[in-house]
Design a protein around this motif. Sequence first.
Motif, short mmCIF file in Angstrom:
data_model
loop_
_atom_site.label_atom_id
_atom_site.label_comp_id
_atom_site.label_asym_id
_atom_site.label_seq_id
_atom_site.Cartn_x
_atom_site.Cartn_y
_atom_site.Cartn_z
N ASN A 52 13.32 38.73 -6.86
CA ASN A 52 13.21 38.05 -7.39
C ASN A 52 14.08 36.83 -8.02
N THR A 53 15.15 36.73 -6.25
CA THR A 53 16.45 36.06 -6.71
C THR A 53 17.01 36.00 -5.11
N LEU A 54 16.28 35.13 -4.36
CA LEU A 54 16.69 34.76 -2.75
C LEU A 54 17.70 33.50 -2.09
N THR A 55 18.76 33.71 -1.96
CA THR A 55 19.53 32.84 -0.72
C THR A 55 19.09 31.87 0.02
N PHE A 56 18.46 30.47 -0.29
CA PHE A 56 18.71 29.60 1.18
C PHE A 56 19.80 29.28 2.14
N VAL A 57 19.56 29.53 2.91
CA VAL A 57 20.13 29.29 4.46
C VAL A 57 20.15 28.55 4.82
N LEU A 58 21.36 27.40 5.65
CA LEU A 58 21.06 26.21 6.34
C LEU A 58 22.64 26.39 6.89
N ASP A 59 22.48 26.31 8.60
CA ASP A 59 23.16 26.04 8.97
C ASP A 59 23.65 24.50 9.60
N CYS A 60 22.91 23.81 8.92
CA CYS A 60 22.65 22.10 9.39
C CYS A 60 21.51 21.08 9.16
N ILE A 61 21.75 20.35 8.57
CA ILE A 61 20.69 19.51 7.81
C ILE A 61 20.04 18.95 9.20
N PRO A 62 18.25 19.42 9.01
CA PRO A 62 17.77 19.16 10.20
C PRO A 62 17.64 17.75 11.08
N ASN A 103 26.21 24.29 7.28
CA ASN A 103 26.43 26.05 5.66
C ASN A 103 26.51 25.54 4.68
N TRP A 104 25.03 25.90 4.71
CA TRP A 104 24.83 25.82 3.07
C TRP A 104 24.34 26.80 2.80
N GLU A 105 24.25 27.38 1.77
CA GLU A 105 24.12 28.54 1.17
C GLU A 105 23.56 27.72 -0.78
N ILE A 106 22.16 28.68 -1.05
CA ILE A 106 21.54 28.21 -2.52
C ILE A 106 20.29 28.95 -3.00
N LEU A 155 7.98 27.24 1.72
CA LEU A 155 9.37 26.54 1.01
C LEU A 155 9.04 25.36 1.26
N GLN A 156 9.89 24.05 -0.01
CA GLN A 156 9.74 22.56 1.28
C GLN A 156 11.56 22.82 0.71
N TYR A 157 11.97 21.97 0.76
CA TYR A 157 12.73 21.14 0.44
C TYR A 157 13.22 19.55 0.59
N GLU A 158 13.88 19.02 0.13
CA GLU A 158 14.90 17.69 0.64
C GLU A 158 15.58 17.09 0.41
N VAL A 159 16.32 16.06 1.27
CA VAL A 159 18.15 16.02 1.22
C VAL A 159 18.24 14.76 1.00
N ARG A 175 16.87 29.80 6.54
CA ARG A 175 16.76 31.55 6.57
C ARG A 175 16.94 31.53 5.15
N LEU A 176 16.20 33.13 5.07
CA LEU A 176 16.24 33.41 3.49
C LEU A 176 16.97 34.49 3.15
N ARG A 177 17.83 34.79 2.05
CA ARG A 177 18.48 35.97 2.00
C ARG A 177 17.85 36.45 0.80
N LEU A 178 17.41 37.70 1.24
CA LEU A 178 16.54 38.45 0.51
C LEU A 178 18.43 39.22 -0.08
#
Lengths: 506, 184
Positions: free
Chosen positions: A202-212, A222-225, A122-126, A165-168
Amino acid sequence: MNDLNTSPEFEEKVRKALKTPDATPEFANRLRNELVRRPVQMKPKNFRLAWAVAFALVLTILAVSAPTLVSAFGKIFGYVPEVGLVETTNGLRMLAEPVSSTRDGVTLTITHVFAYPDHIELQYEVNGIAPENDGWQAEDGISNPTAFCGGVNPGSLKSNAGDARLRLPDGTILERDYTGKYPQNVFAMQPVYDSAIPADANTLTFVLDCIPQARLGAAPENWEISFDLVEVPAGTIVGEPVIEVTQPVVTEEAPASLPPEALPVPQVTAVLERIIPTDTNTVMYFHFEVTNPDPSLISIMPRNVSVIDSLGQQYHMIGSFVWQPFEYQVGSAFEFVSEGKPAPGPLTLVIDQTVAYYWPIYVDPPQATSEEMTFTFDVGENPQYGQKWELNIPFNIAGFDFQIVSAEAVKFEDVGNYHNYIDGSQGYEYGYQFIVVGDPSLGLMVEMDIHGDEYQCWLSDVYKPDNEPLIYTQLCKNGYPTGQVSVTILGMSIELNDDLTVEWKP
Amino acid sequence: MIGYEAVKTTSMNHDELPDLITAAKSDPRAFGRLYDHYLQPVYRYLYSRLGNAHEAEDVTSLTFIAAYEALPKYREQGQFAAWLFRIARSKMNDHFRRNKYEVELEAAERISAGEDALGALIHDEELSKLRYVIRNLNPEEQDLIRLRYVAELTFVEIADLLGKREDAVKKTMYRLLARLKSQM
């Protein structure tokens, strides 16, 4: 600092201290029987490990790529910029479309996802983090690391706070891989997950406590996308089609600047492996072959590469690799991307600067002992800044002669005259500077290490003024090493000035 | 039994490794040769981490079965030993996660003392002290020592496994040995 004088006898004691029993013959034979009787595995060849994905381009190319091209290009199923070669699309799922979320002016975008049969990349940007809240830019980013997401004090355990993290759909949480299995799993914003996900998930949730590296409490947390994956039909060309160079190509070497009979300069040829014309540039893969290489040669690295097209236009090429010779031993492929799009038709690859690295102690088997590559000089018990010692100690590596002419006690400010150290001395204030002389045509570089743990010698600086000898400096933390100072020549490199050209015709 | 009587690490020319790996993807006998070469290093490494033969055999089995099944996906880039030990470490970590413990070198030392053929050496005071000093290294340092002196991996293989530069591994190892020596 380095102490290479540990004796084989001591190493043997370590072996004995840790001695463990071997597997019993019964167990070894039992397992061997089980293995050789297992059915032959005929799984498809896996992809090259990729560390990023350019999804928008991929989808575009997916739409226009003709499946019939697959057979023409063998097992290569395309090239994705920033990713590299993809060798199969069997079982591959990808991000359906980039997904963004904006909170308090900060936008997080999941740009790329590849779900392979056994792992997910996975790759994301901020965007939108104020510089003062970005640990990489903030003034207190180094002095106060725990103020930022994922930051830890020196010597503390790694923090996983900024790992996404990823949530199924069934609630299962996938953690970023921490086993080191995926070498591309280096950057927090390009995580890899060592998991297969169910075919119907096929639908996952991106979970991030804080931006690195974002300041804690100052940026949204506490992002969830949620994002969707789509299947890539097996055999589809992903990205750009790849031209495998299988036909003979002409490799020409320009007249050697150094006659081989005078110096043992390696005879190098370049072999073109693949060409990938994209909309904006051309990517080329090549490797070097060396005739009768000296056994202490570890690598030939390309420094200046360009490509000439059918109109005679020459484009500089940029290497997609890190300059680490140990990781690119002779035979390793290099990837280069042209700055501009060459015209269709024949191409000529030009490599006009290469560097050959010789590390005789560290090749396997070693070509020299550390003792043979070590010299000693007596600085007395109270060496003074500016004091000099005439050495004139000869060395020979791979047939190349050079000499350690002298040593001088120096300070950090002396190397600060040569190079700009943005972090300052970091405590490495005192050390010795060596003048090294070799054949002026070689472009000689050496790497040395001063012994003595108590002085923590580490910061090294190499400076080569035009038409002057090489200046090598190593600085220490706890003053000048005293008494008999031992220094080991770890390795050396020379520049090969011959042009290598490879002509390719479609 | 497939015919060999003594169990030892079989010698293998490194030059033949790429061809052997290619062959092993479709020929179990070729995989058998890889197995012969790498069994003891993998087993000894796992034993030193797990501390008993039973679990070392279990995890060794899982390692080689996983390697056999994953071999078609392996891309030969001269890193087979690193790839295999990565699997071994992964299987061992799975084992630890299930069993919630890890044997310390002290325990391995006791077990080793009971089974070491060179029994006379076990009571050697110097070796005992060396074990004590090694035991006080941090886990990463202990692992580095195990990979080098128990599994007998080359520096290149350790560097590949740990994702570090070979020269960095060497420097770390030599410093580590120098430190051990100075504490003896």
